[in-house]
Structure formats: C-alpha cells, structure tokens
Design a protein around this motif. Structure first.
Motif, short mmCIF file in Angstrom:
data_model
loop_
_atom_site.label_atom_id
_atom_site.label_comp_id
_atom_site.label_asym_id
_atom_site.label_seq_id
_atom_site.Cartn_x
_atom_site.Cartn_y
_atom_site.Cartn_z
N UNK A 91 0.84 -1.17 0.00
CA UNK A 91 0.00 0.00 0.00
C UNK A 91 0.89 1.25 0.00
N UNK A 92 0.54 2.17 -0.83
CA UNK A 92 1.29 3.42 -0.92
C UNK A 92 0.79 4.39 0.14
N UNK A 93 1.63 5.35 0.45
CA UNK A 93 1.22 6.43 1.36
C UNK A 93 1.25 7.72 0.57
N UNK A 104 4.24 9.74 -0.90
CA UNK A 104 5.35 9.79 0.06
C UNK A 104 6.07 8.44 0.08
N UNK A 105 5.36 7.39 -0.30
CA UNK A 105 5.98 6.08 -0.43
C UNK A 105 5.28 5.30 -1.53
N UNK A 106 6.03 4.42 -2.14
CA UNK A 106 5.51 3.59 -3.22
C UNK A 106 5.98 2.15 -2.99
N UNK A 107 5.07 1.23 -3.03
CA UNK A 107 5.41 -0.19 -2.90
C UNK A 107 5.71 -0.75 -4.29
N UNK A 149 10.60 -2.25 -1.86
CA UNK A 149 10.22 -3.55 -2.40
C UNK A 149 10.43 -4.55 -1.27
N UNK A 150 9.35 -4.85 -0.56
CA UNK A 150 9.44 -5.72 0.61
C UNK A 150 9.75 -7.16 0.20
#
Length: 174
Positions: free
Chosen positions: A1-3, A24-27, A64-65
């Motif tokens: 999930x992106x923020x 602010x973040x990208x998965x 990238x988890x």
C-alpha cells in the motif's frame, strides 16, 4: 500500500489552486506502482483549469518488501527522512533494511538504483528482521507477483509510516 499526502497546488500558469495527493511512499513490488516510477508518471499533476501539467519534486521512498530494498528520491534536503530512519531503528533495530536506505537526488540515478537492486547488483542490509520476514514474504510471491495481502504486509505498512505521516507545506508550486 502506498502512502500519499494531501496538499494544495497553485498553478504557475493560471494561479488556480487545487488539491493534489502526492506520493510519500511507493510499494514497488506491485507492477502498477513500479510502472508509475519507471514511466515518470509519479507525482505528476495537471491543472484542472488550464491543463498545464508538471512533475512535483517531492521526496518519497520506493520500497520492495519482497526483495528487501528501499531507495529514497530526495530532490532537496528533507530532514523528515532522518526522523523516519531514526524511528525505524528504534522500532526494529540497526539491522532493519529501512534504517540505511540510499538517498538519491537525481531522478535518473534514482531509477537506475532501483534497477540495480532488482538485478541483484546492489544488496540491502536485511539483518535479523529481514531474514525472518523474508521467509514469510516469499509466501506472497505467486505466478503473477503477489498472491495475497498478508498480515506481514500490513505490519510493514504500519511501521513504514510510523514516523512519516505528517509533513508537508501548505502549498507546493510546480
């Protein structure tokens, strides 16, 4: 999930003000999110009044988890990134892969760094948390990338944004 964070944009062409949600973040483990970055479409806005469009230079983290790496795009100095990394260290310890993330100023170098991580030319420090979570995240990988959204991913989201929820000026000009 992106923020994403909400902000007000003032168009330099017509001075029209409108709301816009910046990443602010990208998965990056999700293909559609990766494509936003690689096709230069992330944080691009179009004025609803005059049609003028531009890329907003706003720092964000690409994670990238599944491959345990992250890269910050930091087009200008952002002290909130230091606070975020301190928060990750406090929550997870110094070995967690989000505590020592490269910070890249140049957009093309940022994308190149992502590609190097994906190809295995660069390695993230995963430490004990990354190694434990790696096994769980391997279960997420299916024939099309991600099989399901597990609690592990939700926990990651919770801690990823722990220190970065609120930080943006009243308006950003493009």
């Amino acid at each position: 999930m992106n923020h994403r964070v909400q902000t007000k944009i003032t168009c330099p062409g017509c001075s029209h003000q409108f709301n816009f949600r910046l990443y602010r973040s990208v998965w990056g483990e999700y293909p559609e999110n990766r494509e936003l970055v690689m096709s230069d479409k992330i944080n691009v806005t179009t004025c609803p009044s005059c049609g003028n469009s531009a890329k907003i230079s706003y720092p964000f983290i690409y994670t990238n988890v599944l491959q345990f790496f992250a890269v910050w795009w930091e087009p200008y100095d952002d002290p909130q990134i230091d606070e975020d990394q301190k928060s990750y260290m406090k929550s997870f310890g110094a070995d967690y892969y989000l505590t020592a993330v490269p910070r890249v100023k140049d957009w093309n170098e940022f994308k190149s760094t992502i590609l190097k991580f994906e190809r295995g030319e660069l390695k993230s420090t995963t430490g004990k948390y990354g190694n434990q979570a790696q096994g769980k995240n391997n279960q997420l990988i299916g024939s099309k990338g991600i099989k399901s959204k597990s609690g592990c991913s939700l926990n990651f989201l919770l801690f990823l944004f722990l220190g970065s929820i609120a930080y943006i000026s009243a308006s950003i000009l493009f």
